[in-house]
Design a protein around this motif. Structure first.
Motif, PDB file in Angstrom:
ATOM      1  N   THR A  97      42.543   3.838  83.820  1.00 43.07           N
ATOM      2  CA  THR A  97      41.892   2.586  84.209  1.00 43.07           C
ATOM      3  C   THR A  97      40.490   2.504  83.633  1.00 43.07           C
ATOM      4  OG1 THR A  97      43.153   2.587  86.285  1.00 43.07           O
ATOM      5  CG2 THR A  97      41.250   1.121  86.158  1.00 43.07           C
ATOM      6  N   GLY A 150      39.773  -3.391  95.452  1.00 38.86           N
ATOM      7  CA  GLY A 150      40.562  -2.172  95.331  1.00 38.86           C
ATOM      8  C   GLY A 150      40.401  -1.250  96.520  1.00 38.86           C
ATOM      9  N   PHE A 151      39.177  -1.120  97.023  1.00 35.58           N
ATOM     10  CA  PHE A 151      38.944  -0.250  98.177  1.00 35.58           C
ATOM     11  C   PHE A 151      39.591  -0.805  99.440  1.00 35.58           C
ATOM     12  CE2 PHE A 151      35.252   1.708  95.822  1.00 35.58           C
ATOM     13  CZ  PHE A 151      35.784   2.992  95.832  1.00 35.58           C
ATOM     14  N   THR A 180      45.802  -8.457  94.492  1.00 34.04           N
ATOM     15  CA  THR A 180      45.802  -7.028  94.170  1.00 34.04           C
ATOM     16  C   THR A 180      46.650  -6.244  95.163  1.00 34.04           C
ATOM     17  OG1 THR A 180      43.589  -7.192  93.203  1.00 34.04           O
ATOM     18  CG2 THR A 180      44.339  -5.003  93.846  1.00 34.04           C
ATOM     19  N   LEU A 218      42.674   7.295  87.144  1.00 39.28           N
ATOM     20  CA  LEU A 218      41.228   7.080  87.035  1.00 39.28           C
ATOM     21  C   LEU A 218      40.828   6.993  85.564  1.00 39.28           C
ATOM     22  CD1 LEU A 218      38.442   9.115  88.873  1.00 39.28           C
ATOM     23  CD2 LEU A 218      38.349   8.744  86.414  1.00 39.28           C
ATOM     24  N   MET A 220      39.844   4.649  92.036  1.00 42.80           N
ATOM     25  CA  MET A 220      38.756   3.678  92.080  1.00 42.80           C
ATOM     26  C   MET A 220      37.417   4.256  91.639  1.00 42.80           C
ATOM     27  SD  MET A 220      40.185   0.907  92.881  1.00 42.80           S
ATOM     28  CE  MET A 220      38.709  -0.067  93.103  1.00 42.80           C
ATOM     29  N   GLU A 260      44.837   6.127  95.237  1.00 38.65           N
ATOM     30  CA  GLU A 260      44.033   4.952  94.908  1.00 38.65           C
ATOM     31  C   GLU A 260      42.538   5.218  95.084  1.00 38.65           C
ATOM     32  OE1 GLU A 260      44.268   1.414  94.145  1.00 38.65           O
ATOM     33  OE2 GLU A 260      46.040   2.146  93.103  1.00 38.65           O
ATOM     34  N   THR A 291      41.670 -10.176  96.228  1.00 40.01           N
ATOM     35  CA  THR A 291      42.054  -9.084  97.122  1.00 40.01           C
ATOM     36  C   THR A 291      43.522  -9.198  97.524  1.00 40.01           C
ATOM     37  OG1 THR A 291      39.801  -8.937  97.993  1.00 40.01           O
ATOM     38  CG2 THR A 291      41.546  -7.929  99.302  1.00 40.01           C
ATOM     39  N   MET A 345      36.084  -4.119  92.395  1.00 40.69           N
ATOM     40  CA  MET A 345      36.038  -2.770  92.947  1.00 40.69           C
ATOM     41  C   MET A 345      36.251  -2.793  94.452  1.00 40.69           C
ATOM     42  SD  MET A 345      32.930   0.045  92.815  1.00 40.69           S
ATOM     43  CE  MET A 345      31.891  -0.939  93.907  1.00 40.69           C
ATOM     44  N   TRP A 346      35.587  -3.720  95.143  1.00 40.75           N
ATOM     45  CA  TRP A 346      35.736  -3.793  96.593  1.00 40.75           C
ATOM     46  C   TRP A 346      37.138  -4.240  96.995  1.00 40.75           C
ATOM     47  CZ3 TRP A 346      32.699  -1.116  99.370  1.00 40.75           C
ATOM     48  CH2 TRP A 346      31.372  -0.912  98.982  1.00 40.75           C
ATOM     49  N   TYR A 402      35.190   3.202  88.312  1.00 40.47           N
ATOM     50  CA  TYR A 402      34.155   2.177  88.210  1.00 40.47           C
ATOM     51  C   TYR A 402      32.763   2.792  88.310  1.00 40.47           C
ATOM     52  CZ  TYR A 402      37.934  -1.205  88.854  1.00 40.47           C
ATOM     53  OH  TYR A 402      39.069  -1.943  88.704  1.00 40.47           O
TER      54      TYR A 402
END
Length: 445
Positions: free
Chosen positions: A267, A76-77, A130, A264, A388, A384, A127, A73-74, A391
């Motif tokens: 995914t 992705g951010f 991705t 969203l 995200m 994006e 990271t 998740m991080w 999650y």
């Protein structure tokens, strides 16, 4: 005469000529994207956690597994900021160089990722992979598709996004075999090298625009292009976007939110499809098999909705997609058993095949090919951020109810909201090629 002219933007013939090279290239990039950063994680996370949980001080393999999901998740951010930068790079060097550069970097990063032996090296590798593979496939590839196929983008995206489904169906067993046979480091190195090789070859084979190969967009003739597509003079007067202007334009936000919600939900559903199916009583092996079936069915969804997009327009295609997707999830929630699981897998397969089509098709339809690199550099990071949030929805559903059923209820509500949003969006508002076509039609009426 007017009807004949109008059909140019509704042409469903796949007469792309040398443009098939671009289509195949983008399909391959999507295959790597799904394998490297999404579905392939089913294998990589399990292997890394199984090999390292004791050494890294976790009480169990499951505990490390949960930590690795949080890191995804991080990653992705962090990508949200990176995609804005990559978008600006694409504006400077074009889609060809952007896709070739970042596909190569994705391959090299995947090799590094395979050799991770700590939480930090794992996180850095994930990271980088991705960010780079998304930059290559969506930002670089999205710009190539829009420049090469401005009026056939719906049909073309139906072909390119087949890479998503083929990645879901084929990459997981491939990487599973390679890792089992060669180990995590060497197994991942095989597909990493493949990405590097294709990235280097693409630099010499791919071109930013069809004119560089003596062709015209959509593989039309010179006469059709000059009559029905916006010229450079018209562009300089009508299409002068800046970052500030785009951020003040409601269509930019509508497009980002509509596509973001679509992604969203997709995914959220796909990343937890195996656990959700296991809630119905399926074994893990059966649940994984159902996910593979879902991905293969998605091939029909990619092509089918791409055809619908081309024939009826992107707005009609998205509305049909949203109604279909909502019905699939409602069946899953209402039945809440194996029967609902089987029906939902088949219907969701069609939906996930279509979801990626609209990531490029919708912004390209609204804003057109002119200055699309700038548009995409703003739209993609916003989209994006929305994506995200899946999650959070899944994690809260599990922690509050112990089931993913509640998450599906939220997903259904979001899809219904999207029907309203797409209904009020003018999907051709800033597209200069469509405006030129309309002018020609008026003259010939």
């Amino acid at each position: 005469m007017a009807e004949k002219k109008k059909l140019q933007s509704e042409n469903v013939k796949s007469n792309f000529g040398k443009g098939w090279i671009i289509i195949l290239y983008c399909l391959i990039m999507f295959w790597f994207l799904i394998g490297f950063s999404i579905d392939g994680q089913n294998i990589i996370i399990e292997v890394f956690a199984g090999n390292n949980w004791e050494k890294l001080g976790f009480e169990s393999q499951t505990a490390l597994h949960a930590k690795l999901l949080e890191l995804a998740m991080w990653a992705g951010f962090i990508g949200v900021v990176a995609y804005f930068v990559i978008g600006r790079i694409c504006m400077k060097i074009g889609g060809r160089r952007t896709s070739a550069l970042f596909l190569t970097l994705a391959g090299l990063s995947y090799i590094y990722y395979g050799r991770a032996d700590s939480i930090m090296s794992y996180f850095i590798g994930l990271t980088l992979v991705t960010i780079f593979i998304n930059g290559a496939a969506y930002i670089g590839g999205g710009n190539l598709v829009t420049q090469w196929f401005p009026k056939k983008k719906g049909l073309v995206n139906g072909y390119t996004t087949m890479g998503h489904n083929l990645g879901s169906a084929l990459y997981v067993p491939l990487i599973s075999f390679l890792v089992a046979s060669l180990g995590m480091a060497n197994g991942m190195m095989v597909t990493g090298i493949a990405a590097v090789v294709i990235g280097v070859i693409s630099y010499f084979v791919i071109r930013d625009m069809p004119q560089e190969m003596g062709l015209y967009p959509d593989n039309v003739t010179k006469e059709v292009y000059e009559a029905e597509y916006a010229s450079g003079e018209e562009v300089s007067e009508k299409s002068r976007w800046t970052v500030a202007k785009l951020l003040k334009t409601k269509e930019m936000w509508l497009v980002a939110f509509i596509v973001g919600i679509n992604q969203l939900v997709t995914t959220g559903v796909m990343s937890q499809m195996v656990p959700r199916n296991m809630e119905f009583g399926f074994t893990q092996a059966e649940a994984v098999s159902l996910m593979t079936v879902c991905a293969l069915i998605g091939l029909a969804g990619s092509v089918g909705f791409g055809f619908l997009d081309q024939k009826m327009g992107v707005k009609t295609a998205i509305i049909c997609y949203l109604v279909w997707y909502s019905a699939a999830l409602i069946i899953n929630v209402v039945f809440n058993n194996a029967i609902g699981g089987y029906i939902c897998v088949a219907m969701v397969g069609i939906a996930i095949g279509a979801a990626a089509n609209f990531m490029t098709s919708l912004p390209a339809s609204v804003f057109g090919r002119h200055n699309f690199d700038l548009v995409y550099s703003i739209y993609f990071p916003i989209m994006e951020i929305v994506l995200m949030l899946n999650y959070i929805i899944n994690s809260k559903a599990l922690s509050w109810t112990g089931s993913l059923r509640g998450a599906y209820v939220v997903f259904i509500a979001l899809l219904i909201i999207n029907i309203v949003l797409i209904s009020v969006l003018n999907t051709r508002k800033y597209n200069l090629d469509y405006q030129k076509e309309d002018e020609v039609l008026k003259k010939n009426a």
